[in-house]
Scaffold this active site. Structure first.
Site, PDB file in Angstrom:
ATOM      1  N   PRO A 255      49.252  43.756  43.217  1.00 16.41           N
ATOM      2  CA  PRO A 255      48.708  43.475  44.281  1.00 16.41           C
ATOM      3  C   PRO A 255      48.227  44.504  45.915  1.00 16.41           C
ATOM      4  CG  PRO A 255      50.478  42.016  44.426  1.00 16.41           C
ATOM      5  CD  PRO A 255      50.563  43.329  43.507  1.00 16.41           C
TER       6      PRO A 255
ATOM      7  N   THR B  16      44.016  49.148  30.058  1.00 16.25           N
ATOM      8  CA  THR B  16      43.390  48.713  28.936  1.00 16.25           C
ATOM      9  C   THR B  16      42.740  49.168  27.314  1.00 16.25           C
ATOM     10  OG1 THR B  16      42.605  47.900  31.190  1.00 16.25           O
ATOM     11  CG2 THR B  16      40.254  47.656  29.068  1.00 16.25           C
TER      12      THR B  16
ATOM     13  N   GLU C 143      47.004  47.662  44.133  1.00 12.04           N
ATOM     14  CA  GLU C 143      45.817  48.037  43.600  1.00 12.04           C
ATOM     15  C   GLU C 143      44.342  46.497  44.076  1.00 12.04           C
ATOM     16  OE1 GLU C 143      42.867  48.166  39.380  1.00 12.04           O
ATOM     17  OE2 GLU C 143      45.717  47.701  39.309  1.00 12.04           O
TER      18      GLU C 143
ATOM     19  N   GLN D 291      16.461  45.181  49.197  1.00 10.42           N
ATOM     20  CA  GLN D 291      15.584  44.311  49.857  1.00 10.42           C
ATOM     21  C   GLN D 291      15.328  44.372  50.414  1.00 10.42           C
ATOM     22  OE1 GLN D 291      14.796  41.835  47.045  1.00 10.42           O
ATOM     23  NE2 GLN D 291      13.028  41.342  47.797  1.00 10.42           N
TER      24      GLN D 291
ATOM     25  N   ALA E  55      41.718  44.495  24.419  1.00 15.15           N
ATOM     26  CA  ALA E  55      42.431  44.152  25.237  1.00 15.15           C
ATOM     27  C   ALA E  55      42.135  44.254  26.531  1.00 15.15           C
ATOM     28  CB  ALA E  55      44.402  43.917  25.271  1.00 15.15           C
TER      29      ALA E  55
ATOM     30  N   GLY F  85      12.695  46.934  50.766  1.00 12.45           N
ATOM     31  CA  GLY F  85      12.044  47.056  50.137  1.00 12.45           C
ATOM     32  C   GLY F  85      11.779  48.685  48.799  1.00 12.45           C
TER      33      GLY F  85
ATOM     34  N   SER G 111      41.589  42.178  30.060  1.00  9.49           N
ATOM     35  CA  SER G 111      42.624  41.629  31.175  1.00  9.49           C
ATOM     36  C   SER G 111      44.097  41.062  30.272  1.00  9.49           C
ATOM     37  CB  SER G 111      42.633  40.374  32.122  1.00  9.49           C
ATOM     38  OG  SER G 111      41.018  40.871  32.842  1.00  9.49           O
TER      39      SER G 111
END
Length: 397
Positions: free
Chosen positions: A253, A129, A255, A349, A133, A352, A135
């Site tokens: 694949p 990466t 990864e 959630q 640039a 809580g 993906s």
């Protein structure tokens, strides 16, 4: 649902991993998170116990074990220990760096690097990466030119996992002017002009930038890397010159399977924490798990996790058999990582206010796992890969 995936040998290995985590990881992980750094010596002990790197051949100090189910056992146990920063670092070695080094190296290169990984002395990183640039690999601008017996590397990479800690970095760079029109995730004849190089620690011109601040996985370092006229010996070319993009695509694949395996393991671990919490926490005179809404929430998550687990288990068997396709890996990667987002949100959630407190594993998992739908190829890219395959099968792609 009973899975039937593992043998007695796998379950014995599970006990080994669990004991290692209890002794060497769990007591230290909170400190690692606070210090934003994992003690390096833990990887030597992990390698000694076979917690990762099992696939390294015996000739280079490993176990030579190719069965991915052992990797899955380790991922499940690390998820159960809620040690996600450690999990990502281990997965980076097993599912990325070692996968490249085992497949693409010459005998001389194997003897140089693999024993160090087998002993846990060497840590690796994969640098694809760039700031402009992500993906779009064909948009990378890092380049290398040949000069006698060396390559001269210039450029910049970002978001590189273990970029600070790494001793060896596999760097993707342009080595020619021939671009291409390759579809994301689908290698084709247009992928020319890119190559892979192994950059080693302390090579002049190789500099680490910032250790980047992230919202999650604080102990797992992520960095910027800079290359300024780095002289790389020709012997450090990885794979075939000009086939760099093909090498990258063909290894995706594994990864993406690794991302799916971590995601489903984390889903189950956090769900089980939440299930226990719901039947211990009381409100209005009864466990909150006795309320229909809460039971339905738990029932839906349990079902979704079981169904997704079946796909991941089948993907692991396909990988073992050498039949896991890039498309099938993309399906598992996007679906399970998106499921993980939903599960983490619902579990917070149900906890809580306690779900918002970092002393609870669910709160840490909520931020630590958010990146799963981003790295290894975003959900949008995964759907594009699948969609292009559908168009091809329909005769329009």
């Amino acid at each position: 649902m009973e899975r039937g995936l593992f043998t007695e040998d796998h379950e014995q290995y599970r006990e080994t991993v669990r004991e290692f985590l209890t002794r060497e990881v769990v007591p230290h992980h909170a400190r690692w998170e606070a210090e934003r750094w994992i003690d390096r010596d833990v990887f030597a002990r992990a390698a000694e116990q076979g917690v990762y790197g099992l696939q390294i051949p015996e000739a280079y100090g490993g176990a030579g074990e190719q069965d991915y189910r052992y990797r899955m056992v380790a991922a499940e146990e690390i998820a159960g220990a809620h040690a996600l920063s450690f999990a990502v670092t281990v997965s980076l070695q097993d599912d990325l760096v070692l996968h490249y080094l085992l497949d693409l190296t010459t005998e001389e290169q194997k003897r140089r690097w693999l024993p160090g990984f087998a002993q846990g002395r060497l840590i690796g990183a994969l640098a694809m990466t760039e700031p402009g640039a992500g993906s779009d690999l064909q948009g990378m601008t890092t380049y290398a030119r040949r000069e006698g017996g060396h390559w001269i590397l210039n450029g910049q990479k970002t978001f590189i996992s273990s970029g600070i800690m790494a001793d060896v970095v596999i760097v993707a760079a342009r080595t020619g002017s021939a671009g291409g029109t390759e579809n994301p995730g689908s290698p084709g004849s247009g992928a020319k002009g890119f190559s892979l190089f192994v950059v080693e620690r302390d090579m002049p011109g190789f500099n680490r930038g910032r250790k980047l601040e992230k919202i999650g996985l604080p102990a797992q370092d992520t960095a910027e890397l800079f290359f300024s006229d780095v002289r790389i010996p020709a012997a450090n070319l990885l794979g075939t010159e000009g086939r760099g993009l093909h090498h990258l695509m063909s290894h995706l694949p594994r990864e993406r399977l690794g991302v799916a395996v971590k995601a489903i393991a984390n889903c189950r671990a956090v769900f089980e924490e939440t299930r226990r919490y719901c039947f211990e926490r009381k409100a209005f005179g009864q466990p909150i798990g006795d309320f229909q809404h809460v039971r339905f929430e738990l029932a839906e998550m349990d079902t979704e996790i079981d169904v997704a687990q079946a796909y991941v288990d089948r993907s692991v068997l396909a990988f073992n058999a050498g039949t896991l396709s890039a498309v099938d890996a993309a399906k598992g990667k996007w679906f399970v990582s998106e499921l993980q987002k939903r599960v983490m949100d619902r579990c917070v959630q149900l906890h809580g206010g306690y779900g918002y407190m970092t002393e609870y594993p669910v709160a840490r998992a909520f931020v630590d796992t958010r990146v799963q739908t981003i790295y290894g190829g975003t959900t949008a890219i995964m759907k594009e890969i699948i969609g292009r395959d559908l168009a091809r099968r329909s005769g329009t792609g």
